[in-house]
Design an enzyme around this catalytic site. Structure first.
Site, PDB file in Angstrom:
ATOM      1  N   CYS A  52       9.604  -7.111  14.996  1.00 51.86           N
ATOM      2  CA  CYS A  52       8.403  -7.866  14.633  1.00 51.86           C
ATOM      3  C   CYS A  52       8.332  -8.080  13.127  1.00 51.86           C
ATOM      4  O   CYS A  52       7.920  -7.188  12.379  1.00 51.86           O
ATOM      5  CB  CYS A  52       7.152  -7.130  15.116  1.00 51.86           C
ATOM      6  SG  CYS A  52       5.636  -8.019  14.721  1.00 51.86           S
ATOM      7  N   CYS A  83       4.868  -7.812  11.618  1.00 53.60           N
ATOM      8  CA  CYS A  83       4.356  -6.436  11.475  1.00 53.60           C
ATOM      9  C   CYS A  83       5.006  -5.738  10.286  1.00 53.60           C
ATOM     10  O   CYS A  83       4.353  -5.004   9.554  1.00 53.60           O
ATOM     11  CB  CYS A  83       4.666  -5.611  12.726  1.00 53.60           C
ATOM     12  SG  CYS A  83       4.369  -6.450  14.281  1.00 53.60           S
ATOM     13  N   ASP A  84       6.318  -5.938  10.123  1.00 52.15           N
ATOM     14  CA  ASP A  84       7.090  -5.075   9.218  1.00 52.15           C
ATOM     15  C   ASP A  84       7.703  -5.760   8.000  1.00 52.15           C
ATOM     16  O   ASP A  84       8.267  -5.090   7.135  1.00 52.15           O
ATOM     17  CB  ASP A  84       8.218  -4.393  10.011  1.00 52.15           C
ATOM     18  CG  ASP A  84       7.672  -3.539  11.151  1.00 52.15           C
ATOM     19  OD1 ASP A  84       6.564  -3.007  11.001  1.00 52.15           O
ATOM     20  OD2 ASP A  84       8.341  -3.419  12.186  1.00 52.15           O
TER      21      ASP A  84
END
Length: 308
Positions: free
Chosen positions: A134, A137-138
């Site tokens: 992701c 997300c990261d």
């Protein structure tokens, strides 16, 4: 056989939020948590984009907090996995892996989608330590670093483009010598000077030390030559598989297997069955959007039960 007003299949931010709203509406929901209680967030280390946590929060802690909050209002949990459902008539019948059978007057499906991985030996242990599925997300954790992403479709191009906001260089490793992605997506990636392509290639090994991923081994599928490439992160851009197998074709799915919901609502084509979170959302796939859709599913289930 026990009949419940609301059964929620699956956990994660969508299932837990649905449970919170349903329990506060005195519907005494039962959550069947599945094989991965807490969902994908339990494999995420730092969550910095969930509102209300100025210092960020660990994924497992956020999920534990959500679950605890639902239990305060009487939500019950079953630690098992639904293997089959009969949606031909209400109440709906559910069969679980542990042999439990239940009836449900309404059903909320929040079984999520599992990111596809390469299946390399140490891949799963390195999730959150340099391996991710992701970028949204990261990506932030890779500021001014080198990252590689695997894939050649729209997902990979979208994630690669997003990663260029942070990383100094993004390498796309693809098995073929051309992309499957849509033309606009391809053009955006080709025109981005931070993105470079590693064609006809596959990642065969992930190398890490105690700090996380340090490099990957990449094989050229035409020549057989293997090279070691330094990298700080390896992203999977090969898509997600929605967890809908147990539905056995009783609910309308799109071409990729995600549940089709009606417009802005969580209603499925079966009256009394609602879907929320990543199992019906191939686009946003964020904890906060999943939680929002869980709230909607619970409110719709409550209205449905009132009307019926």
């Amino acid at each position: 056989m026990e009949t419940r007003k609301v059964v929620i299949v699956g956990s994660g931010p969508a299932g837990y939020t649905a449970a919170l709203y349903a329990s506060r509406a005195n519907l005494n929901p039962l959550v069947i948590e599945g094989h991965e209680p807490g969902g994908q967030l339990t494999t995420t280390t730092d969550v910095d984009n969930f509102p209300g946590f100025p210092e960020g929060i660990m994924g497992p802690e956020l999920m534990a907090n959500m679950k605890k909050q639902t239990q305060r209002f009487g939500t019950e949990y079953l630690q098992t996995h639904v293997t089959a459902v009969d949606l031909s008539k209400r109440p709906f019948k559910l069969t679980c892996e542990n042999g439990t059978e239940l009836m449900a007057e309404s059903l909320i499906i929040s079984t999520g989608a599992s990111a596809k991985y390469l299946g390399l030996p140490n891949e799963k242990e390195l999730i959150g330590k340099g391996v991710s599925a992701c970028a949204t997300c990261d990506g932030f954790f890779y500021r001014d670093q080198i990252v590689h992403i695997v894939g050649g479709g729209d997902t990979a191009m979208e994630e690669a483009t997003f990663l260029t906001k942070f990383a100094k260089k993004v390498y796309v490793v693809h098995r073929r010598d051309s992309l499957r992605a849509s033309k606009p997506m391809q053009e955006r990636a080709f025109n981005n000077e931070k993105i470079e392509f590693v064609w006809d290639s596959a990642v065969t090994e992930i190398i890490a030390d105690q700090t996380g991923v340090t490099s990957i081994k990449v094989e050229n599928l035409k020549t057989g030559e293997v090279t070691e490439r330094p990298t700080n992160g390896l992203f999977m851009g090969i898509g997600h598989s929605p967890n809908t197998g147990f539905l056995n074709g009783q609910i309308d799915l799109d071409d990729h297997g995600f549940i089709i919901t009606k417009g802005a609502h969580p209603d499925t084509n079966v009256e009394g069955v609602f879907a929320c979170g990543d199992v019906q959302d191939s686009y946003y796939r964020q904890a906060i959007s999943a939680a929002g859709s869980g709230c909607q599913a619970a409110i719709r289930a409550e209205r449905f039960l009132e009307e019926n």
